[in-house]
Design an enzyme around this catalytic site. Structure first.
Site, mmCIF file in Angstrom:
data_model
loop_
_atom_site.group_PDB
_atom_site.id
_atom_site.type_symbol
_atom_site.label_atom_id
_atom_site.label_comp_id
_atom_site.label_asym_id
_atom_site.label_seq_id
_atom_site.Cartn_x
_atom_site.Cartn_y
_atom_site.Cartn_z
ATOM 1 N N THR A 10 0.806 -1.352 -0.145
ATOM 2 C CA THR A 10 0.041 0.202 -0.158
ATOM 3 C C THR A 10 0.790 1.538 -0.141
ATOM 4 O OG1 THR A 10 -1.637 -0.881 1.331
ATOM 5 C CG2 THR A 10 -1.843 1.129 1.395
ATOM 6 N N GLY A 20 2.262 8.435 -10.372
ATOM 7 C CA GLY A 20 2.051 8.173 -11.808
ATOM 8 C C GLY A 20 0.826 9.014 -12.229
ATOM 9 N N ARG A 24 0.496 12.218 -14.834
ATOM 10 C CA ARG A 24 -0.298 12.287 -16.118
ATOM 11 C C ARG A 24 -1.236 13.261 -16.223
ATOM 12 N NH1 ARG A 24 -0.267 6.718 -15.233
ATOM 13 N NH2 ARG A 24 -2.466 6.794 -14.414
ATOM 14 N N TYR A 63 5.518 -0.434 8.278
ATOM 15 C CA TYR A 63 4.795 0.702 8.077
ATOM 16 C C TYR A 63 5.796 1.831 8.047
ATOM 17 C CZ TYR A 63 1.581 4.375 9.378
ATOM 18 O OH TYR A 63 0.739 5.514 9.517
ATOM 19 N N GLN A 80 12.261 14.948 -10.682
ATOM 20 C CA GLN A 80 12.578 14.483 -12.028
ATOM 21 C C GLN A 80 11.376 14.809 -12.901
ATOM 22 O OE1 GLN A 80 14.059 10.456 -12.294
ATOM 23 N NE2 GLN A 80 13.048 9.848 -14.071
ATOM 24 N N GLU A 81 10.070 14.663 -12.411
ATOM 25 C CA GLU A 81 8.945 14.713 -13.197
ATOM 26 C C GLU A 81 8.394 15.929 -13.101
ATOM 27 O OE1 GLU A 81 8.713 12.864 -15.717
ATOM 28 O OE2 GLU A 81 9.835 11.147 -15.183
ATOM 29 N N THR A 93 -3.965 10.954 15.945
ATOM 30 C CA THR A 93 -5.280 11.571 15.478
ATOM 31 C C THR A 93 -6.506 10.829 16.056
ATOM 32 O OG1 THR A 93 -4.301 12.786 13.728
ATOM 33 C CG2 THR A 93 -6.569 12.926 13.955
ATOM 34 N N HIS A 99 -12.832 3.300 13.719
ATOM 35 C CA HIS A 99 -13.299 1.841 13.740
ATOM 36 C C HIS A 99 -13.074 1.566 15.275
ATOM 37 C CE1 HIS A 99 -13.802 -2.318 12.919
ATOM 38 N NE2 HIS A 99 -14.201 -2.255 11.879
#
Length: 252
Positions: A10, A20, A24, A63, A80-81, A93, A99
């Site tokens: 994740t 990515g 785009r 983690y 780089q991008e 928090t 839950h």
């Protein structure tokens, strides 16, 4: 710790996919990083220029290191991008709609106190944490996204409490007769946690405003209602049927 591989995926593959996508479509990406990037800190309080003290092969590493590499990827994409990134290092928090069985210290203590079970403290309870209410965090995230600050920013409450103090406070607020039970210390459990929020104050004009007890009372109220609902289980929400009007189907 229950599923270290999924946690790693994740934080790494998930973040990579989002970067990515941001590249785009020309989006600004917010990374919900964590105070865990500081590990078991040797500097107190923790400021953003502290590099941390993390065990890369310990039980929490999936983690801690997952979030650290997520931050690394954000700045690689920025350099780089040209992807715009905002990195929030979020400290503990809490609030309504957590839950109930998520295993966090706030959820555990409130649930145990409401159900009359012992409040489980790992180790001596002298380890410290700093808890912020959810609305303060949301305001900080919005301020960060609307700013020009691309470097990491701590978002947390600098009001520090020991875990034992916190257990006693929740007991008192709930009015519970629960005992406090001491269990063996968890491996690599950070002994100190307190954010240095000078950067957020100066660059975002942000700091927490909700008092701890006020926030806890709201969370306790929510947990109490949830337990009552589970006990009664009288109302099961059902979707409203579509209404027909002028030959068209309308969904509410």
């Amino acid at each position: 710790m229950y599923n270290p591989i999924k946690t790693l995926k994740t934080n790494t593959i998930g973040t990579l996919n989002m970067l990515g996508l941001a590249k785009r479509v020309g989006a600004r990406l917010l990374l919900a990083s964590t105070s865990e990037v500081y590990g078991d800190p040797e500097v107190h309080p923790q400021s953003e220029d502290y590099w941390g003290h993390v065990n890369p092969i310990g039980p929490r590493a999936c983690y801690d290191e997952g979030k650290r590499v997520a931050e690394t990827m954000c700045y690689a994409y920025m350099k780089q991008e040209g992807v715009e990134v905002r990195v929030a290092r979020i400290f503990n928090t809490f609030g309504p709609r957590m839950h109930m069985n998520d295993g966090r210290v706030v959820s555990n203590f409130i649930l145990q106190a409401l159900q009359g079970e012992p409040l489980t403290v790992y180790g001596s309870g002298s380890q410290t944490r700093a808890f912020q209410y959810v609305s303060d965090l949301v305001n900080g995230l919005v301020a960060l996204m609307n700013s020009n600050v691309s470097s990491p920013v701590n978002l947390g409450n600098p009001e520090e409490h020991t875990i034992l103090e916190f257990a006693q406070l929740i007991k008192n607020l709930v009015g519970s007769g629960s005992e406090i039970q001491f269990l063996s210390e968890a491996q690599d459990d950070p002994q100190k946690r307190k954010p240095d929020i000078r950067k957020a104050k100066m660059m975002l004009a942000w700091e927490p405003v909700v008092p701890l007890e006020e926030g806890l009372n709201k969370a306790i109220h929510y947990f109490r209602k949830e337990l009552e609902y589970q006990a009664n289980n009288q109302y099961i929400p059902k979707p409203k049927p579509a209404r027909i009007k002028k030959g068209r189907t309308r969904h509410n």
